[in-house]
Design an enzyme around this catalytic site. Structure first.
Site, PDB file in Angstrom:
ATOM      1  N   GLU A 132       0.865  -1.188   0.000  1.00 48.15           N
ATOM      2  CA  GLU A 132       0.000   0.000   0.000  1.00 48.15           C
ATOM      3  C   GLU A 132       0.894   1.227   0.000  1.00 48.15           C
ATOM      4  O   GLU A 132       1.764   1.369   0.870  1.00 48.15           O
ATOM      5  CB  GLU A 132      -0.935  -0.027   1.216  1.00 48.15           C
ATOM      6  CG  GLU A 132      -1.977  -1.142   1.119  1.00 48.15           C
ATOM      7  CD  GLU A 132      -2.685  -1.174  -0.233  1.00 48.15           C
ATOM      8  OE1 GLU A 132      -3.168  -0.123  -0.685  1.00 48.15           O
ATOM      9  OE2 GLU A 132      -2.731  -2.252  -0.865  1.00 48.15           O
TER      10      GLU A 132
ATOM     11  N   CYS B  12      -1.641   9.334   3.930  1.00 47.79           N
ATOM     12  CA  CYS B  12      -1.678   8.912   2.530  1.00 47.79           C
ATOM     13  C   CYS B  12      -2.976   9.398   1.889  1.00 47.79           C
ATOM     14  O   CYS B  12      -3.044   9.622   0.689  1.00 47.79           O
ATOM     15  CB  CYS B  12      -1.570   7.404   2.437  1.00 47.79           C
ATOM     16  SG  CYS B  12      -2.763   6.561   3.467  1.00 47.79           S
TER      17      CYS B  12
HETATM   18  P1  NDP Z   1       8.875   4.863   3.410  1.00 52.60           P
HETATM   19  O1  NDP Z   1       8.589   4.161   2.134  1.00 52.60           O
HETATM   20  O2  NDP Z   1      10.042   5.766   3.469  1.00 52.60           O
HETATM   21  O3  NDP Z   1       9.086   3.790   4.588  1.00 52.60           O
HETATM   22  C1  NDP Z   1       8.124   2.813   4.875  1.00 52.60           C
HETATM   23  C2  NDP Z   1       8.802   1.649   5.528  1.00 52.60           C
HETATM   24  O4  NDP Z   1       9.691   1.038   4.596  1.00 52.60           O
HETATM   25  C3  NDP Z   1       9.657   2.039   6.728  1.00 52.60           C
HETATM   26  O5  NDP Z   1       9.548   1.053   7.711  1.00 52.60           O
HETATM   27  C4  NDP Z   1      11.052   2.076   6.134  1.00 52.60           C
HETATM   28  O6  NDP Z   1      12.074   1.888   7.079  1.00 52.60           O
HETATM   29  C5  NDP Z   1      10.973   0.902   5.193  1.00 52.60           C
HETATM   30  N1  NDP Z   1      12.002   0.875   4.149  1.00 52.60           N
HETATM   31  C6  NDP Z   1      12.764   1.896   3.674  1.00 52.60           C
HETATM   32  N2  NDP Z   1      13.587   1.438   2.701  1.00 52.60           N
HETATM   33  C7  NDP Z   1      13.341   0.112   2.553  1.00 52.60           C
HETATM   34  C8  NDP Z   1      13.854  -0.918   1.714  1.00 52.60           C
HETATM   35  N3  NDP Z   1      14.807  -0.692   0.801  1.00 52.60           N
HETATM   36  N4  NDP Z   1      13.358  -2.166   1.855  1.00 52.60           N
HETATM   37  C9  NDP Z   1      12.412  -2.436   2.749  1.00 52.60           C
HETATM   38  N5  NDP Z   1      11.881  -1.504   3.575  1.00 52.60           N
HETATM   39  C10 NDP Z   1      12.343  -0.248   3.478  1.00 52.60           C
HETATM   40  O7  NDP Z   1       7.511   5.597   3.822  1.00 52.60           O
HETATM   41  P2  NDP Z   1       7.230   6.470   5.117  1.00 52.60           P
HETATM   42  O8  NDP Z   1       7.508   5.681   6.344  1.00 52.60           O
HETATM   43  O9  NDP Z   1       7.882   7.795   4.967  1.00 52.60           O
HETATM   44  O10 NDP Z   1       5.643   6.635   5.054  1.00 52.60           O
HETATM   45  C11 NDP Z   1       5.006   7.587   4.279  1.00 52.60           C
HETATM   46  C12 NDP Z   1       4.500   6.970   2.981  1.00 52.60           C
HETATM   47  O11 NDP Z   1       3.586   5.929   3.274  1.00 52.60           O
HETATM   48  C13 NDP Z   1       3.729   7.969   2.133  1.00 52.60           C
HETATM   49  O12 NDP Z   1       4.095   7.788   0.790  1.00 52.60           O
HETATM   50  C14 NDP Z   1       2.275   7.555   2.355  1.00 52.60           C
HETATM   51  O13 NDP Z   1       1.406   7.926   1.319  1.00 52.60           O
HETATM   52  C15 NDP Z   1       2.410   6.075   2.493  1.00 52.60           C
HETATM   53  N6  NDP Z   1       1.265   5.495   3.193  1.00 52.60           N
HETATM   54  C16 NDP Z   1       0.351   4.762   2.479  1.00 52.60           C
HETATM   55  C17 NDP Z   1      -0.777   4.251   3.083  1.00 52.60           C
HETATM   56  C18 NDP Z   1      -1.772   3.445   2.311  1.00 52.60           C
HETATM   57  O14 NDP Z   1      -2.591   2.762   2.932  1.00 52.60           O
HETATM   58  N7  NDP Z   1      -1.754   3.489   0.997  1.00 52.60           N
HETATM   59  C19 NDP Z   1      -1.045   4.501   4.510  1.00 52.60           C
HETATM   60  C20 NDP Z   1       0.001   5.256   5.175  1.00 52.60           C
HETATM   61  C21 NDP Z   1       1.099   5.724   4.526  1.00 52.60           C
HETATM   62  P3  NDP Z   1      12.945   3.158   7.599  1.00 52.60           P
HETATM   63  O15 NDP Z   1      12.000   4.004   8.345  1.00 52.60           O
HETATM   64  O16 NDP Z   1      13.978   2.501   8.436  1.00 52.60           O
HETATM   65  O17 NDP Z   1      13.500   3.832   6.380  1.00 52.60           O
END
Ligand code: NDP
Length: 517
Positions: free
Chosen positions: A288, A322
């Site tokens: 998502e 989001c």
């Molecule tokens: P990110 O994509 O930066 O991070 C999400 C998660 O992925 C974190 O736990 C992060 O860890 C991890 N991550 C980062 N790099 C990698 C990798 N290479 N491989 C695996 N995992 C990785 O998103 P945000 O946390 O900044 O969240 C905001 C985003 O989430 C926005 O785009 C928002 O729209 C979306 N979102 C979507 C929702 C939906 O239902 N569609 C609901 C809520 C949010 P770390 O923090 O350590 O980098």
């Protein structure tokens, strides 16, 4: 069992409840700076001299350390997957009732800790009190809803009778999976994804977002107290950029459940799609991702309701949802008047440290986000007319004033890219058809809302407004578990519909069993 009902929030208009929440905020400050562990099976691994650590900090007060965690390494990932895979053998044999009861007990514990958990989120991610409590309430909802759902999935499933045969269809779990949530609903989404996987009989390696490891740890404590066996849930805070690929591409991982940005989500889809030579399954990926959501306001709308819906959707939790409204599409006839009325309201928003109830708009999550949003604001100044905001607030935290850009072209960068901050791009539409075209003209398709009293326009939007969650005459944020199953189209994700009846299927596989009589 009672029917599912959404969890109430805390009523902060009641002075006693407000005082109790203030006390909670004060009380948990005593634990600031404490060290917390990774959890692998029965082991708790605390920071020590040999390990790198990282800090969870308060975005309202730069430099205020909330908690310290060791950074999980690839060796920890290997160990957590080994433990999760081993635990699957026994855990997957627990009955659906036993697993559901773990979730129901966890919901009860969370209910008792509603204020504490919400207070942690006020400090750790900068949610205002109401947003923080809504996050906790949603987490409770997921536990209650998915607990009931697994009981439904474990009932005898309807099949067409066939002479001379006894036939069954049963749902079984997948295996050990990785759950990767974002920081913006640091309890609700983390809890929803993890609880769904667990209640289906899977085991989990949970890697929380690095901005919100403490609330994730509190969730793990609750699951343990609720009777979840060791090894079923393993907790690995650490940098996604360093350990994410390792977890996602591991041959013994059966599924990846991710919520976060499009860039990371697409990378996960790609990595998980490459089978490892030792791998004997196709990995399931639930991803998502982001949104560039919009609200269309027509001249025949209820004026006040449209104003307040836009305001809440655009600036609630600093626009870091989001589902946040980041594009406002206005009918030509009301364009100037609506912007003027909205601006008046936006200028009255109180911005500041969310430790204090009166501050409605808090900080953005961290320095990287702060810089990125200010960079988009600079782009916006070239692409539109700055109406209000457009600059940082008090420099003690990562505050950005709520910002409106008017006269933005539908193709502009600030009308196409997810900014994830309190920035609204206003676009003029000459008629309703054009408004719908503008609404659909991004790579995303998560939420959208239309304010109109015209039934024909509502019917047209039902057919042609291409979003996973469509709303009429209400805000485009605030989906409720069980009421508004949530998930988006196109680059917003796999349309998993969290909090809906189809969601658990993503963590299950169906086995058809036929016996000749
Ligand atoms: P990110 O994509 O930066 O991070 C999400 C998660 O992925 C974190 O736990 C992060 O860890 C991890 N991550 C980062 N790099 C990698 C990798 N290479 N491989 C695996 N995992 C990785 O998103 P945000 O946390 O900044 O969240 C905001 C985003 O989430 C926005 O785009 C928002 O729209 C979306 N979102 C979507 C929702 C939906 O239902 N569609 C609901 C809520 C949010 P770390 O923090 O350590 O980098």
């Amino acid at each position: 069992m009672t029917d599912f009902k959404n969890e109430p929030l805390l009523d902060f208009s009641n002075i006693e409840i407000r005082k109790a929440f203030e006390d909670e905020l004060e009380k948990i400050k005593r634990d600031f700076g404490k060290e917390y562990p990774l959890i692998i099976g029965t082991k708790r691994i605390f920071p020590d001299k040999k390990r790198e650590v990282f800090h969870s900090t308060n975005p309202s007060r730069k430099g205020e350390v909330i908690a310290t965690f060791p950074k999980a390494t690839k060796a920890d990932c290997e160990e957590a997957i080994r433990v999760g895979v081993a635990a699957f053998k026994e855990y997957s044999c627990l009955s659906a009732e036993s697993r559901a009861c773990i979730l129901f007990r966890a919901a009860n514990i969370m209910r008792k800790r509603k204020a504490l958990l919400s207070a942690v989120m006020v400090y750790e991610v900068g949610k205002n009190w109401t947003e923080a409590v809504a996050d906790t309430a949603e987490a409770i909802d997921f536990l209650e809803f998915y607990g009931r759902e697994i009981l439904r999935y474990s009932e005898r499933q309807p099949l067409t009778p066939y002479p001379g045969e006894f036939n069954e269809l049963v749902y079984i779990p997948l295996g050990c999976g990785v759950v990767i949530p974002p920081w913006n609903f640091p309890l609700a989404i983390l809890c929803g994804m993890t609880a769904a996987a667990l209640v289906c009989g899977n085991t989990v390696v949970l890697k929380p977002a690095s901005d919100s490891p403490l609330i994730g740890y509190k969730f793990c404590e609750i699951m343990e107290e609720a009777g979840l066996p060791p090894g079923a849930l393993n907790y690995l805070p650490g940098p996604g950029g360093e350990i994410g690929d390792y977890l996602v591409s591991h041959p013994q991982i059966r599924f990846v459940s991710f919520t976060g940005s499009m860039a990371v989500g697409l990378r996960i889809v790609e990595m998980a799609g490459k089978p490892h030579p030792e791998q004997i399954w196709i990995k399931r990926v639930i991803a998502e991702m982001g949104g560039k959501d919009c609200i269309i306001v027509e001249e025949d709308c209820d004026w006040e309701s449209a104003l307040s819906g836009v305001l809440t959707s655009a600036y609630g939790f600093q626009g870091q949802k989001c589902s946040a409204c980041s594009r406002l599409i206005l009918a030509e006839k009301i364009y100037d008047r609506f912007i003027s009325d909205l601006t008046e309201k936006v200028k009255r928003i109180k911005v500041g440290d969310v430790r204090y109830f009166e501050n409605w708009l808090g900080p953005v999550i961290n320095e990287r986000a702060f810089k990125s949003i200010l960079n988009y604001i600079e782009i916006g100044k070239k692409e539109g007319r700055l109406v209000c905001g457009g600059k940082p607030g008090d420099e003690s935290g990562y505050f950005i004033l709520p910002t409106i850009f008017a006269d933005v072209a539908p193709e502009a960068t600030i009308a196409q890219e997810e900014i994830f901050g309190p920035v609204l791009a206003v676009i003029k539409a000459k008629d309703f058809k054009q408004a719908l075209n503008i609404a659909n003209n991004t790579k995303y398709g998560l939420t959208g809302s239309l304010y109109t009293k015209d039934r024909n326009k509502i019917e047209q939007a039902k057919k042609n407004f291409f979003v996973g969650n469509l709303y009429f005459n209400r805000k485009c944020t605030g989906a409720l578990v069980g009421v508004h199953p949530f998930g988006g189209f196109n680059m917003s994700g796999t349309d998993s519909k969290a909090g809906g009846r189809d969601y658990l299927l993503l963590y299950l596989q169906a086995k058809s069993i036929s016996e000749q009589l």
